[in-house]
Design a protein around this motif. Structure first.
Motif, PDB file in Angstrom:
ATOM      1  N   LEU A 176       0.692  -0.913  -0.271  1.00  0.00           N
ATOM      2  CA  LEU A 176      -0.127   0.220   0.169  1.00  0.00           C
ATOM      3  C   LEU A 176       0.816   1.040   0.319  1.00  0.00           C
ATOM      4  O   LEU A 176       1.091   2.569  -1.266  1.00  0.00           O
ATOM      5  CB  LEU A 176      -0.934  -0.177   1.577  1.00  0.00           C
ATOM      6  CG  LEU A 176      -2.389  -0.203   1.244  1.00  0.00           C
ATOM      7  CD1 LEU A 176      -3.221  -0.149   2.614  1.00  0.00           C
ATOM      8  CD2 LEU A 176      -3.253   0.764  -0.166  1.00  0.00           C
ATOM      9  N   ALA A 177       2.081   0.834   1.377  1.00  0.00           N
ATOM     10  CA  ALA A 177       2.620   2.212   1.151  1.00  0.00           C
ATOM     11  C   ALA A 177       3.800   3.004  -0.691  1.00  0.00           C
ATOM     12  O   ALA A 177       4.012   3.928  -0.555  1.00  0.00           O
ATOM     13  CB  ALA A 177       4.057   2.277   1.987  1.00  0.00           C
ATOM     14  N   LEU A 237       2.746   1.750  -3.622  1.00  0.00           N
ATOM     15  CA  LEU A 237       1.272   2.232  -4.373  1.00  0.00           C
ATOM     16  C   LEU A 237       1.695   3.267  -4.860  1.00  0.00           C
ATOM     17  O   LEU A 237       2.167   4.130  -6.193  1.00  0.00           O
ATOM     18  CB  LEU A 237      -0.082   1.861  -4.150  1.00  0.00           C
ATOM     19  CG  LEU A 237      -0.099   0.327  -4.028  1.00  0.00           C
ATOM     20  CD1 LEU A 237      -1.691   0.558  -3.579  1.00  0.00           C
ATOM     21  CD2 LEU A 237       0.342   0.068  -5.821  1.00  0.00           C
ATOM     22  N   PRO A 238       1.488   4.725  -4.746  1.00  0.00           N
ATOM     23  CA  PRO A 238       2.098   5.924  -4.765  1.00  0.00           C
ATOM     24  C   PRO A 238       2.596   7.101  -5.133  1.00  0.00           C
ATOM     25  O   PRO A 238       2.958   7.170  -6.319  1.00  0.00           O
ATOM     26  CB  PRO A 238       1.882   6.769  -3.276  1.00  0.00           C
ATOM     27  CG  PRO A 238       1.347   6.370  -2.481  1.00  0.00           C
ATOM     28  CD  PRO A 238       1.849   4.910  -3.055  1.00  0.00           C
ATOM     29  N   VAL A 251      -0.112   5.106  -8.812  1.00  0.00           N
ATOM     30  CA  VAL A 251      -1.429   5.139  -8.532  1.00  0.00           C
ATOM     31  C   VAL A 251      -2.101   5.971  -7.279  1.00  0.00           C
ATOM     32  O   VAL A 251      -1.460   6.916  -6.007  1.00  0.00           O
ATOM     33  CB  VAL A 251      -1.645   3.431  -7.219  1.00  0.00           C
ATOM     34  CG1 VAL A 251      -2.985   3.118  -7.314  1.00  0.00           C
ATOM     35  CG2 VAL A 251      -1.221   2.110  -8.254  1.00  0.00           C
ATOM     36  N   GLN A 252      -3.393   6.624  -8.040  1.00  0.00           N
ATOM     37  CA  GLN A 252      -4.073   7.666  -7.488  1.00  0.00           C
ATOM     38  C   GLN A 252      -4.607   7.419  -5.788  1.00  0.00           C
ATOM     39  O   GLN A 252      -4.996   5.810  -6.111  1.00  0.00           O
ATOM     40  CB  GLN A 252      -4.935   8.149  -8.122  1.00  0.00           C
ATOM     41  CG  GLN A 252      -4.128   8.915  -9.288  1.00  0.00           C
ATOM     42  CD  GLN A 252      -5.283   9.144 -10.658  1.00  0.00           C
ATOM     43  OE1 GLN A 252      -6.686   9.078  -9.922  1.00  0.00           O
ATOM     44  NE2 GLN A 252      -4.718  10.239 -11.083  1.00  0.00           N
ATOM     45  N   SER A 253      -5.247   8.299  -5.089  1.00  0.00           N
ATOM     46  CA  SER A 253      -5.632   7.501  -3.810  1.00  0.00           C
ATOM     47  C   SER A 253      -6.958   7.274  -3.778  1.00  0.00           C
ATOM     48  O   SER A 253      -7.464   6.133  -3.120  1.00  0.00           O
ATOM     49  CB  SER A 253      -5.519   8.667  -2.618  1.00  0.00           C
ATOM     50  OG  SER A 253      -6.624   9.910  -3.585  1.00  0.00           O
ATOM     51  N   PHE A 279      -7.768   4.742  -5.893  1.00  0.00           N
ATOM     52  CA  PHE A 279      -7.265   3.556  -6.777  1.00  0.00           C
ATOM     53  C   PHE A 279      -8.032   3.364  -8.430  1.00  0.00           C
ATOM     54  O   PHE A 279      -8.324   2.384  -8.894  1.00  0.00           O
ATOM     55  CB  PHE A 279      -8.288   2.396  -6.030  1.00  0.00           C
ATOM     56  CG  PHE A 279      -6.943   1.256  -4.889  1.00  0.00           C
ATOM     57  CD1 PHE A 279      -6.651   1.017  -5.802  1.00  0.00           C
ATOM     58  CD2 PHE A 279      -7.864   1.666  -3.539  1.00  0.00           C
ATOM     59  CE1 PHE A 279      -5.470   0.582  -4.471  1.00  0.00           C
ATOM     60  CE2 PHE A 279      -6.267   0.921  -3.016  1.00  0.00           C
ATOM     61  CZ  PHE A 279      -5.712   0.518  -3.647  1.00  0.00           C
TER      62      PHE A 279
END
Lengths: 455, 63
Positions: free
Chosen positions: A196-197, A199-200, A204-206, A208
């Protein structure tokens, strides 16, 4: 001093468990213990490597998801319908059951092979965990082409970790299960949190909304790294299925399921498969993509979750190497009948630690996992045929035990013959075991049918 | 009773381990804040989960 040592040795001797006799009904374990054990065992340090290798092998996102879903389902069904039913009927470990079928001579050969295979697997787990320690001491992680130890620092780290892992393995099954209960939920969270950490960092946008686009273009983009084979759907499906082939089709987990109340406890393996062999592999794929596709589990864990990630990688190796060392100890016990459990586990731990110094055990992990399952598969087929098929065909069972044979030559011929045929088949390493299993079943039943009974 | 409290604290700690990366993913805290929070929540999980597991289920009352 000598008195103290003998007192400690006597205490350790009391750790002896019911390895050589069928498990009695009062020793059966609850389903929650099985769920905890499998959840802990299958969220391992090696998941950091396996999921990352799928990215390096150029698998596409769609092939990965479908391959993992179906492959893991097949693995759970293999435990439930092949391994667990035999375990609850016999209540014996594979080693003692195989002795009735194949004779003590073949059991010795099998156990030596088995113990070596387990030690290599546990060695891989130690090596992966060592990459986390290496990061702290600025010791370079071996590259994908390394076979031998790359530095003195690497050797020292693997020896220190191996000694720690072995010490805990000596404490026994009950304590391992308790330790896994504390570690396993958290280790799983480390994988999810790390992914998850990261992904940015991959864009990846918040909300999803672009996750699938990023997954297809920046993570599982279908482009293999230089020097790596290109993988597709069938590679992933078969890998997920055979990853624990030795345990389900190869029947090594009779040692675990002999404590089960019902054969349906095989379904509890889903607690290990889907979090560990699906979500954790997906998570490690995300992590390796976020660190520029560099195969360095320690770096991946540190970048994704900081010091907690490093601790997670070490504990993931620890909790999984322990049951593997326990199994190696069981395997060695047959050839060291007068040794107490702690001594055989110590021997297995020492061999494992030496193996872990060689980086080839983790940089070629995927191929090793395939070979490991393949070698044990024919013995699983022999036991399955002896247990279920021979009585149906009214062919005499357990002749090795009844007639005091040292070796059941038919079982040995089937084992060796199947492996020779498999290595001659023009198939990818990952696909060899399935035709091999049916060859072994047919071969063993055919040879036993030549002489239906000895009297 | 103590066992129940330890269980609740352990589960809260583990939940926090998941909350920190989610909050970071949503852009509310930076990477350093997420990593520190995750480390503290992890330490809390190991302390409370260990105390939860080692406490006996039914304690015999002193006479």
């Amino acid at each position: 001093m000598a008195g103290k040592i003998s007192t400690i040795a006597a205490r350790l001797d009391q750790l002896y468990e019911f390895d050589r006799e069928p498990v009695s009904l009062d020793k059966l374990q609850s389903g929650s213990k099985f769920a905890g054990l499998f959840a802990g065992e299958h969220v391992a340090a090696t998941e950091f490597v396996i999921g990352a290798f799928f990215v390096l092998h150029g698998v596409t996102a769609r092939d990965l998801v479908w391959g993992l879903l179906l492959g893991n389902l097949l693995a759970v069904l293999s435990w439930t319908f092949v391994c667990a039913p035999i375990a609850v009927r016999t209540r014996l470990t594979l080693y003692w059951y195989l002795r009735k079928i194949a004779g003590p001579g073949l059991t010795v050969i099998y156990n030596i092979a088995n113990a070596i295979l387990y030690c290599i697997l546990a060695g891989a787990m130690i090596a992966v965990s060592a990459t986390a320690i290496g990061l702290a001491f600025n010791i370079e992680t071996p590259s994908l082409s390394d076979v031998f130890p790359t530095s003195i620092g690497w050797i020292l780290i693997t020896i220190a970790l191996g000694a720690a892992f072995t010490a805990l393995a000596i404490l026994g099954f009950e304590k391992l299960s308790k330790f896994a209960q504390v570690c396993s939920p958290w280790i799983f969270i480390v994988f999810i949190a790390g992914a998850l950490a990261m992904l940015p960092r991959l864009g990846v946008q918040s909300n999803f909304s672009n996750f699938w686009d990023v997954a297809k273009s920046r993570i599982w983009n279908g482009i293999a790294a230089p020097g790596q084979d290109k993988f597709g759907f069938w590679h992933i499906l078969f890998f997920a299925w055979f990853c624990n082939l030795a345990m389900h089709i190869g029947l090594s987990d009779l040692a675990i399921f002999r404590y089960a109340k019902k054969w349906t406890y095989g379904l509890y393996t889903a607690f290990g498969m889907f979090p560990g062999h699906m979500l954790a592999w997906i998570s490690s794929g995300i992590m390796v993509a976020a660190v520029g596709r560099e195969m360095n589990p320690g770096l991946m864990a540190y970048e994704a979750a900081g010091l907690a990630g490093v601790a997670g990688l070490i504990l993931a190796g620890w909790t999984t190497a322990n049951p593997t060392l326990y199994r190696a100890g069981l395997a060695l016990q047959v050839i060291t009948p007068n040794w107490p459990r702690w001594k055989v586990t110590l021997a297995a731990g020492t061999i494992t630690t030496v193996i872990s110094c060689f980086p080839i055990v983790f940089v070629k992990l995927l191929n090793y996992v395939a070979i490991y399952g393949l070698v044990q598969m024919p013995i699983g087929a022999v036991v399955f045929a002896e247990h279920w098929i021979l009585p149906k065909l009214k062919i005499e069972q357990y002749r090795a035990e009844k007639y005091q044979w040292l070796i059941n030559w038919r079982a040995l011929v089937v084992w060796a013959g199947t492996l020779i045929i498999c290595f001659l088949l023009p198939l990818h390493l990952y696909f060899l075991w399935l035709p091999g299993y049916f060859i072994a079943l047919a071969g063993y039943v055919g040879l036993q049918a030549l002489k239906r009974n000895e009297t | 009773m103590e066992r129940k409290i330890m269980a609740i604290l352990a589960i809260v700690s583990l939940s926090l381990c998941l909350v920190f990366p989610i909050v970071h993913f949503l852009g509310k805290i930076n990477a350093a804040g997420y990593k520190s929070g995750f480390l503290l929540a992890s330490a809390a999980w190991f302390i409370f989960a260990t105390l939860w597991i080692i406490r006996p289920k039914n304690r015999i009352k002193d006479k």
